[in-house]
Design an enzyme around this catalytic site. Structure first.
Site: not given
Ligand code: FES
Length: 149
Positions: A50, A119
């Site tokens: 992400c 995450c």
């Molecule tokens: Fe990147 Fe949670 S969206 S670590």
């Protein structure tokens, strides 16, 4: 003024409760073990798919994690995951710590939405990197003097 803020905060938390467990909200809002450790025995920094980064610092005595801290520029669930994984790793020996998985973090947080599972994986990968860094430094201790962290 402050009661308006309190009311707004209650509304936000009520919305969060529809999606996240109480323990996830607690770790996101009151994260444990935030920060860095100067002259750490192990350090890991990982960027997830992400684009968010997590960092974990370890203090290790006789092969046992006696102190661990984290930092992230990621989302609320990455904060909850970093907080939880540092709690899970504390007091464990390095072999046990290497086995802490994203599933362990997810179980301890009583689950996360599908879109937040990565995450927890970021936290597990960062802890594993910090432990591997400790093991590498153990084999080549002279490198510790040249570390940036
Ligand atoms: Fe990147 Fe949670 S969206 S670590």
């Amino acid at each position: 003024m402050s009661s308006e803020f309190d009311e707004l905060q209650e509304l936000v938390i009520a919305d969060m409760r529809k999606v996240y467990s109480e323990i996830s909200i607690d770790h996101a809002m009151n994260p444990r073990n935030v920060g860095s450790i100067p002259v750490a025995d192990g350090f890991g920094s990982v960027m997830g798919p992400c684009g968010d980064t997590m960092e974990i610092w370890l203090k290790i005595k006789n092969g046992v994690i006696v102190e661990d801290t984290f930092w992230t520029d990621g989302c609320g669930t990455s904060i909850a995951s970093g907080s939880m994984i540092t709690e899970l790793a504390k007091g464990k020996n390095v072999t046990e710590a290497l086995k802490i998985s994203a599933d362990d973090v997810l179980n301890a947080l009583e689950g996360l939405p599908d879109e937040s599972i990565h995450c927890a994986l970021l936290a597990a990968n960062t802890l594993a990197e910090a432990v591997r860094d400790y093991l590498a430094l153990k084999n080549e201790p002279w490198k510790k003097a040249y570390r940036k962290q």
